[in-house]
Write a protein that holds these residues in place. Structure first.
Motif, PDB file in Angstrom:
ATOM      1  N   VAL A  48      -6.408   0.499  -1.618  1.00 54.17           N
ATOM      2  CA  VAL A  48      -5.403   1.531  -1.882  1.00 54.17           C
ATOM      3  C   VAL A  48      -5.518   2.051  -3.310  1.00 54.17           C
ATOM      4  O   VAL A  48      -4.945   3.093  -3.652  1.00 54.17           O
ATOM      5  N   THR A  81       0.829  -1.204   0.000  1.00 54.95           N
ATOM      6  CA  THR A  81       0.000   0.000   0.000  1.00 54.95           C
ATOM      7  C   THR A  81       0.866   1.257   0.000  1.00 54.95           C
ATOM      8  O   THR A  81       0.569   2.223  -0.716  1.00 54.95           O
ATOM      9  N   VAL A 139       0.970   4.216  -3.140  1.00 62.71           N
ATOM     10  CA  VAL A 139       0.738   5.656  -3.002  1.00 62.71           C
ATOM     11  C   VAL A 139       1.994   6.442  -3.380  1.00 62.71           C
ATOM     12  O   VAL A 139       1.906   7.494  -4.022  1.00 62.71           O
ATOM     13  N   TRP A 161      -6.731   8.412   1.454  1.00 63.57           N
ATOM     14  CA  TRP A 161      -6.104   7.130   1.799  1.00 63.57           C
ATOM     15  C   TRP A 161      -6.608   6.639   3.155  1.00 63.57           C
ATOM     16  O   TRP A 161      -6.966   5.465   3.306  1.00 63.57           O
ATOM     17  N   PRO A 215      -1.279   5.921   6.571  1.00 61.15           N
ATOM     18  CA  PRO A 215      -1.773   7.298   6.415  1.00 61.15           C
ATOM     19  C   PRO A 215      -1.751   8.079   7.724  1.00 61.15           C
ATOM     20  O   PRO A 215      -1.525   9.299   7.706  1.00 61.15           O
ATOM     21  N   SER A 233      -8.871   3.248   3.823  1.00 60.62           N
ATOM     22  CA  SER A 233      -8.399   2.228   4.760  1.00 60.62           C
ATOM     23  C   SER A 233      -9.409   1.990   5.875  1.00 60.62           C
ATOM     24  O   SER A 233      -9.606   0.849   6.313  1.00 60.62           O
ATOM     25  N   PRO A 245      -6.869   5.991  -3.265  1.00 63.03           N
ATOM     26  CA  PRO A 245      -5.947   7.131  -3.296  1.00 63.03           C
ATOM     27  C   PRO A 245      -5.088   7.179  -4.550  1.00 63.03           C
ATOM     28  O   PRO A 245      -4.702   8.267  -5.004  1.00 63.03           O
TER      29      PRO A 245
END
Length: 524
Positions: free
Chosen positions: A215, A183, A187, A328, A353, A332, A218
């Motif tokens: 994920v 993850t 990002v 994000w 995050p 989650s 985001p």
């Protein structure tokens, strides 16, 4: 007599007006804000040469207790038994089944093939590597946005809060731990515009556990932000295509390497009752959600105030440019809540995050103040590590005692059936399971922690009892271990298992802490 003109007299002669020179046109709209200085960065080699060994040491320290026990949770036991079956030629979703995607079982299998089935410690090193990699990726993200100091802060904050749950949730080598580096990589790559690699990272998270795929939210947000305002939509389409290909290629490959129909059934379509049923368990689930949320708040107690400040929109630098991080975090949180289970290890997906949001808020503090703030999660994390060292392991001790009894009443070549929720008993007893279903949960829906009426044969995975009955007829186990101990999945509540025990088996005298062992009767 002449009169001199006074120097103070006004000049009444006509003057020529000065020509007006037009200045640059002032752009309409809001005034641009002040230009912020670029984040302070040292050369990359020097930064990472100092930071990476430190992060590795912290990651190893916070997970040292994991090496004290062979198994911390039933998930670890399940994966170990799966790996042994696969290493001996079994097939995932056929010889042995689970509701999870195949990546982590394959990693366990690889360790068992290369190092033998006693290589549980290697998998614990894998978890340390996953935590370290996640911290390093978060440090890279924060350094890119806010400079060197923020990079250090992000990596350290993540590792300190990563042990802030009960030991069974943080010290076990479970799916959620292995999700995290994927993850973070997704990002980070999306933030750098590397859409194909971001799609690959999303696929890695999904192939570890289905909820890791959130994920993608985001990632798509960053894609839209990067290309949505462009005059041409071609870059947006290109980014979407690269992300889709990067995600789809590994997922399709994994499906083809197993059984496509089985892969689809066990990872997506065959777990409706497990994922969404809640009737009769509302209070049980609510208590678990509240308790684990409070524990999350405790482990983040040092960084919660700066995160709260980050919510104050319009007060830079705490809240500037954090929308993608909140997206994000929200995605989650949805992954934690889906299915209404709220196990503590599910909350681990929130930590990356949270670490970045805290870093964004902390970057305006002076060094002395920052050290004082970070000392709080450091002390809290140390307390959780000490707890993990000294916490009693009653369930593991029970499984070891049952395994000893299984070895005493069966031969090494015998197949046995452990009817319970602790598949590590198979591994500890060194006996092969008599069924592809390694826990009673797959056959009763108890594996979601249900304590209500939706536990029983009617709520099993579709078609499971027919396959289970066929397995029992084809190769009856030499020993059946009833480890239900009064739980809702006890054999007397399950007609198929009750008939099997009554017709072919008889109980051995005595019990192992409430666990009953059945051997085949002389006439069967």
């Amino acid at each position: 007599m002449s009169v001199e003109p006074s120097s103070a007299a006004p000049n009444l002669s006509p003057t020529r007006p000065r020509p007006t020179v037009p200045g640059p046109a002032r752009p309409r709209g809001p005034r641009p804000g002040p230009v912020r200085p670029e984040p302070a960065r040292t050369p990359a080699y020097g930064f990472w040469r100092r930071l990476l060994p430190f992060l590795a040491a912290v990651a190893l320290t916070v997970r040292l207790p994991s090496f004290l026990h062979s198994f911390w949770s039933p998930d670890e036991g399940y994966l170990a038994v799966q790996a042994r079956i696969l290493a001996e030629g079994g097939e995932l979703y056929e010889t042995v089944v689970d509701r999870k995607p195949p990546l982590l079982p394959w990693l366990y299998e690889a360790a068992f093939v290369l190092l033998g089935d006693g290589s549980a410690q290697v998998m614990k090193l894998l978890a340390v590597a996953a935590q370290f990699t996640t911290a390093a990726l978060l440090a890279a993200f924060a350094r890119r946005r806010w400079g060197d100091r923020s990079g250090v802060t992000a990596g350290v904050v993540f590792l300190l809060i990563s042990v802030g749950f009960i030991p069974q949730d943080t010290q076990a080598v479970t799916f959620e731990v292995v999700i995290l580096p994927f993850t973070a990589a997704a990002v980070l790559c999306a933030d750098r515009g590397r859409w194909g690699v971001a799609g690959l990272a999303v696929a890695g998270a999904f192939l570890t556990k289905q909820t890791g795929g959130v994920v993608l939210v985001p990632v798509l947000w960053l894609l839209w932000r990067a290309h949505g305002a462009a005059p041409s939509r071609a870059p947006l389409r290109t980014g979407l295509l690269r992300t889709a290909v990067g995600f789809a290629a590994p997922v399709v490959t994994a499906a083809l390497l197993t059984d496509p129909a089985g892969f689809l059934f066990w990872t997506v379509t065959g777990s409706g009752a497990y994922a969404f049923s809640l009737d009769g368990s509302e209070l049980h689930v609510l208590v678990r959600a509240v308790v684990n949320s409070l524990i999350l708040g405790l482990c983040c107690i040092g960084v919660l105030p700066p995160v709260r400040r980050a919510l104050r929109i319009g007060r830079p630098p705490a809240s500037a440019g954090l929308v993608d991080l909140w997206v994000w975090f929200g995605a989650s949180a949805g992954a934690v809540a889906v299915g209404f289970h709220f196990f503590g290890h599910y909350f681990l997906q929130l930590l990356p995050p949270i670490a970045l949001l805290a870093t964004a808020a902390l970057r305006s503090l002076r060094h002395e103040r920052l050290r004082r703030v970070l000392s709080v999660p450091a002390w809290v994390g140390a307390c959780f590590v000490v707890w993990a060292v000294f916490a009693p392991r009653s369930e593991l001790t029970h499984a070891e005692r049952v395994a000893t009894a299984v070895r005493e009443h069966s031969a090494p070549t015998d197949r046995v059936l452990v009817w319970g929720m602790h598949p590590q008993t198979y591994h500890l007893a060194d006996r092969a399971p008599a069924s592809r279903y390694l826990t009673a949960g797959l056959l009763t829906n108890f594996s979601g922690g249900r304590d209500g009426p939706q536990v029983g044969e009617a709520y099993s995975v579709p078609g499971a009892w027919q396959i289970f009955a066929a397995e029992m007829r084809a190769r009856p186990p030499a020993l059946i271990v009833d480890d239900s101990r009064g739980k809702p999945y006890a054999p007397d509540r399950l007609p198929t298992l009750r008939r099997l025990l009554a017709g072919q088996y008889e109980p051995l005298p005595g019990t192992v802490e409430g666990t009953v062992l059945y051997v085949r009767s002389s006439g069967s």
